[in-house]
Design a protein around this motif. Structure first.
Motif, PDB file in Angstrom:
ATOM      1  N   LEU A  69      16.734  46.101  72.653  1.00  0.00           N
ATOM      2  CA  LEU A  69      16.353  44.875  73.339  1.00  0.00           C
ATOM      3  C   LEU A  69      16.512  45.016  74.847  1.00  0.00           C
ATOM      4  N   LEU A 118      16.260  37.380  65.588  1.00  0.00           N
ATOM      5  CA  LEU A 118      16.076  38.777  65.955  1.00  0.00           C
ATOM      6  C   LEU A 118      15.554  39.629  64.795  1.00  0.00           C
ATOM      7  N   ASP A 257      13.330  36.246  73.569  1.00  0.00           N
ATOM      8  CA  ASP A 257      12.326  35.943  72.544  1.00  0.00           C
ATOM      9  C   ASP A 257      11.048  36.755  72.781  1.00  0.00           C
ATOM     10  N   VAL A 260      11.589  40.404  71.807  1.00  0.00           N
ATOM     11  CA  VAL A 260      11.567  40.624  70.356  1.00  0.00           C
ATOM     12  C   VAL A 260      10.129  40.695  69.864  1.00  0.00           C
ATOM     13  N   ARG A 296       6.693  37.906  63.103  1.00  0.00           N
ATOM     14  CA  ARG A 296       7.146  37.693  64.488  1.00  0.00           C
ATOM     15  C   ARG A 296       6.067  38.113  65.484  1.00  0.00           C
TER      16      ARG A 296
END
Length: 304
Positions: A69, A118, A257, A260, A296
């Motif tokens: 990340l 996540l 966000d 991700v 996602r």
């Protein structure tokens, strides 16, 4: 203004900027402070020092994902600090802008922090009932996996849990419904403290991740402790990132966000998954992760 006044003005400005808090906004605006704690299977760095940079995040599933990340967030200087859970909560309530990948999303925590999901946890990281080996015969009639509800109904067993810790949505609800029959909570700071109390026979059981117990057994010679799977634990929950519920925290959770979603859309996604979870993951865990990442990648921001 004459040239004679300029040195004096420069001196005044230098003194003002050197005062505590002055000019901090410029430095802090590019920093992202992460709360971490040696807590397998999330983070594992003892007996070594607390990581100072993303590249030093080695052991633990949360550590590995946080390293990935951070590579997606080069606009921030990533800082890491180790603290007890009560200390972290106090820092948060004092108004500091902090982020974490250790906290589960709960309605209570939404009051003072933002959350974004996540990844789904691996099945092997689910909670277990931890007790001393000499207590096992008392649970022989409960079968395997053991029902926590049945354990709570026993009058001959005393449990103890960590205060302010969310264990699992189903388990949290079960403990709430148990009322006075639920184990008392105490400020323990770290999971190992409760395990030491269990070995010392100050209670009969607690709840903990199997990985945390395994490390404790290896480091503390606690072979007299055993872990039993719980019947009430459902599917693997989601891991979340959270940041302080203030303007700076909102900026950071939005960036997290977005990072991700970039990872989920990465054409070389298989490469970073192997870097993170290696080749040891269960096939069902792998399929669950891929389905989650596909969703996602298609979705917009998911911030609460």
């Amino acid at each position: 203004m004459g040239t004679r006044g300029r040195p004096a003005l420069a001196l005044v400005l230098a003194l003002v900027l050197s005062l505590p808090g002055s000019g901090a906004a410029a430095g802090d605006s590019a920093s992202l402070r992460w709360f971490i704690q040696h807590a397998p299977p999330h983070f594992s760095y003892l007996p070594g020092p607390v990581p100072n940079s993303p590249r030093e995040l080695a052991g633990g599933e949360s550590a590995g994902f946080l390293r990935l990340l951070s590579e997606q967030l080069p606009q921030y200087h990533h800082q890491f600090f180790d603290a007890s859970l009560p200390r972290y909560e106090a820092m948060l309530k004092s108004g500091e802008t902090l982020c974490s990948v250790l906290h589960k999303r709960t309605p209570e925590r939404l009051r003072d922090r933002y959350f974004t999901p996540l990844f789904p946890w691996q099945t092997s990281h689910q909670l277990h009932l931890v007790l001393r080996r000499d207590t096992l015969p008392l649970l022989a009639d409960l079968g395997r996996p053991v029902s926590l509800a049945a354990v709570l109904a026993r009058q001959d067993l005393r449990g103890l849990l960590m205060r302010d810790r969310s264990y699992d949505a189903t388990i949290d609800r079960l403990l709430l419904e148990a009322g006075a029959a639920a184990p008392p909570r105490m400020v323990a700071g770290r999971a190992g403290n409760l395990l030491s109390m269990l070995r010392a026979k100050r209670m009969d059981y607690t709840l903990e991740f199997r990985a945390s117990l395994d490390e404790y057994v290896n480091n503390e010679a606690g072979a007299d402790l055993v872990a039993l799977p719980l019947a009430e634990v459902g599917g693997p929950p989601l891991s979340y990132a959270s940041c302080s519920r203030n303007p700076a925290g909102r900026q950071r959770i939005e960036a997290i966000d977005e990072a991700v979603r970039r990872l989920a859309r990465e054409p070389q996604r298989e490469a970073w998954i192997r870097r993170w979870r290696h080749e040891t993951q269960d096939p069902q865990d792998r399929q669950r992760l891929l389905r989650y990442l596909d969703e996602r990648a298609r979705s917009g921001p998911q911030i609460e």
